[in-house]
Design a protein around this motif. Structure first.
Motif, short mmCIF file in Angstrom:
data_model
loop_
_atom_site.label_atom_id
_atom_site.label_comp_id
_atom_site.label_asym_id
_atom_site.label_seq_id
_atom_site.Cartn_x
_atom_site.Cartn_y
_atom_site.Cartn_z
N ALA A 1 7.09 -18.28 -39.10
CA ALA A 1 7.69 -19.09 -38.03
C ALA A 1 7.36 -20.55 -38.29
CB ALA A 1 7.18 -18.66 -36.66
N ARG A 2 8.32 -21.42 -37.97
CA ARG A 2 8.12 -22.85 -38.18
C ARG A 2 8.88 -23.63 -37.12
NH1 ARG A 2 10.21 -25.31 -43.63
NH2 ARG A 2 12.17 -24.64 -42.71
N LEU A 3 8.23 -24.65 -36.59
CA LEU A 3 8.89 -25.64 -35.74
C LEU A 3 9.07 -26.88 -36.59
CD1 LEU A 3 6.82 -25.27 -32.45
CD2 LEU A 3 9.21 -24.65 -32.77
N ILE B 1 6.27 -29.35 -37.91
CA ILE B 1 5.30 -29.63 -36.85
C ILE B 1 4.27 -28.51 -36.78
CG2 ILE B 1 5.03 -30.00 -34.36
CD1 ILE B 1 6.53 -32.26 -35.90
N TRP B 2 4.71 -27.29 -37.00
CA TRP B 2 3.84 -26.13 -36.94
C TRP B 2 4.42 -25.04 -37.82
CZ3 TRP B 2 5.24 -21.25 -35.25
CH2 TRP B 2 4.19 -20.34 -35.06
N VAL B 3 3.56 -24.37 -38.59
CA VAL B 3 3.99 -23.28 -39.47
C VAL B 3 2.95 -22.17 -39.38
CG1 VAL B 3 4.46 -22.58 -41.85
CG2 VAL B 3 5.12 -24.86 -41.09
N GLU B 4 3.42 -20.94 -39.34
CA GLU B 4 2.50 -19.80 -39.33
C GLU B 4 3.10 -18.67 -40.15
OE1 GLU B 4 -0.94 -17.80 -38.51
OE2 GLU B 4 -0.50 -19.83 -37.88
N ILE B 5 2.27 -18.05 -40.98
CA ILE B 5 2.67 -16.88 -41.76
C ILE B 5 1.66 -15.78 -41.46
CG2 ILE B 5 3.00 -15.91 -44.07
CD1 ILE B 5 3.69 -18.75 -45.01
N ARG C 1 4.04 -26.63 -27.53
CA ARG C 1 2.88 -26.37 -26.67
C ARG C 1 2.46 -24.91 -26.76
NH1 ARG C 1 1.43 -24.25 -22.21
NH2 ARG C 1 3.50 -23.57 -21.58
N VAL C 2 3.41 -24.00 -26.71
CA VAL C 2 3.13 -22.56 -26.79
C VAL C 2 2.50 -22.22 -28.14
CG1 VAL C 2 4.20 -20.27 -26.92
CG2 VAL C 2 4.86 -21.86 -25.10
N SER C 3 2.95 -22.85 -29.20
CA SER C 3 2.43 -22.54 -30.54
C SER C 3 0.93 -22.81 -30.66
CB SER C 3 3.18 -23.34 -31.60
OG SER C 3 2.80 -24.71 -31.59
N LYS C 4 0.41 -23.69 -29.85
CA LYS C 4 -1.02 -24.02 -29.91
C LYS C 4 -1.87 -22.98 -29.19
CE LYS C 4 -0.04 -28.85 -30.43
NZ LYS C 4 0.18 -30.11 -29.78
N ALA C 5 -1.30 -22.26 -28.24
CA ALA C 5 -2.08 -21.32 -27.44
C ALA C 5 -1.75 -19.86 -27.72
CB ALA C 5 -1.88 -21.62 -25.96
N GLN C 6 -0.48 -19.57 -27.98
CA GLN C 6 -0.04 -18.18 -28.11
C GLN C 6 0.92 -18.06 -29.27
OE1 GLN C 6 1.80 -17.93 -24.29
NE2 GLN C 6 -0.03 -17.16 -23.30
N LEU C 7 0.43 -18.34 -30.48
CA LEU C 7 1.34 -18.42 -31.61
C LEU C 7 2.11 -17.15 -31.89
CD1 LEU C 7 0.02 -17.12 -34.53
CD2 LEU C 7 -1.65 -18.82 -33.88
#
Length: 110
Positions: free
Chosen positions: A34-36, A47-51, A85-91
């Motif tokens: 997922a990526r913003l 801005i934000w990336v998660e694998i 904002r959500v990505s920082k708390a509940q990715l």
């Protein structure tokens, strides 16, 4: 007098989400991405990336049933900022949540 720079004429706000499966040494895994990002005609800024990788037998039935696909959601700036904002708390929410979007591109994988 100081010259002010104008904001880009077109700025796009996106959530990209991918689910794919692969087999390694006889064991099946699900890869989630997922990526913003903010896109302008000149560049793209993540801005934000998660694998995340999950073993098939550890994944929920819901996750197993999701199609192997890539989604690109174009968001309003307000929705984008809330997703940030959500990505920082509940990715993990961003893997399953479908936001209010302006447009979506879907590509089936495999």
């Amino acid at each position: 007098m100081q010259k002010q720079t104008e904001p880009p004429k077109h700025t796009g706000y996106y959530l990209s989400r991918v689910k794919d499966t692969h087999t390694e040494d006889g064991k099946t895994y699900i890869t989630l991405f997922a990526r913003l990002s903010i896109k302008t005609p000149q560049h793209t800024k993540s801005i934000w990336v998660e694998i995340e990788e999950v073993a098939w037998d550890q994944a929920s039935r819901h996750l197993q049933k999701l199609p192997n696909a890539a989604y690109d959601y174009q968001l309003s700036e307000a929705v984008f900022r809330e997703m940030e904002r959500v990505s920082k708390a509940q990715l993990e929410t961003l893997y399953y949540f479908t936001p209010l979007y302006q447009s979506v591109t879907f590509r089936k994988l495999g």
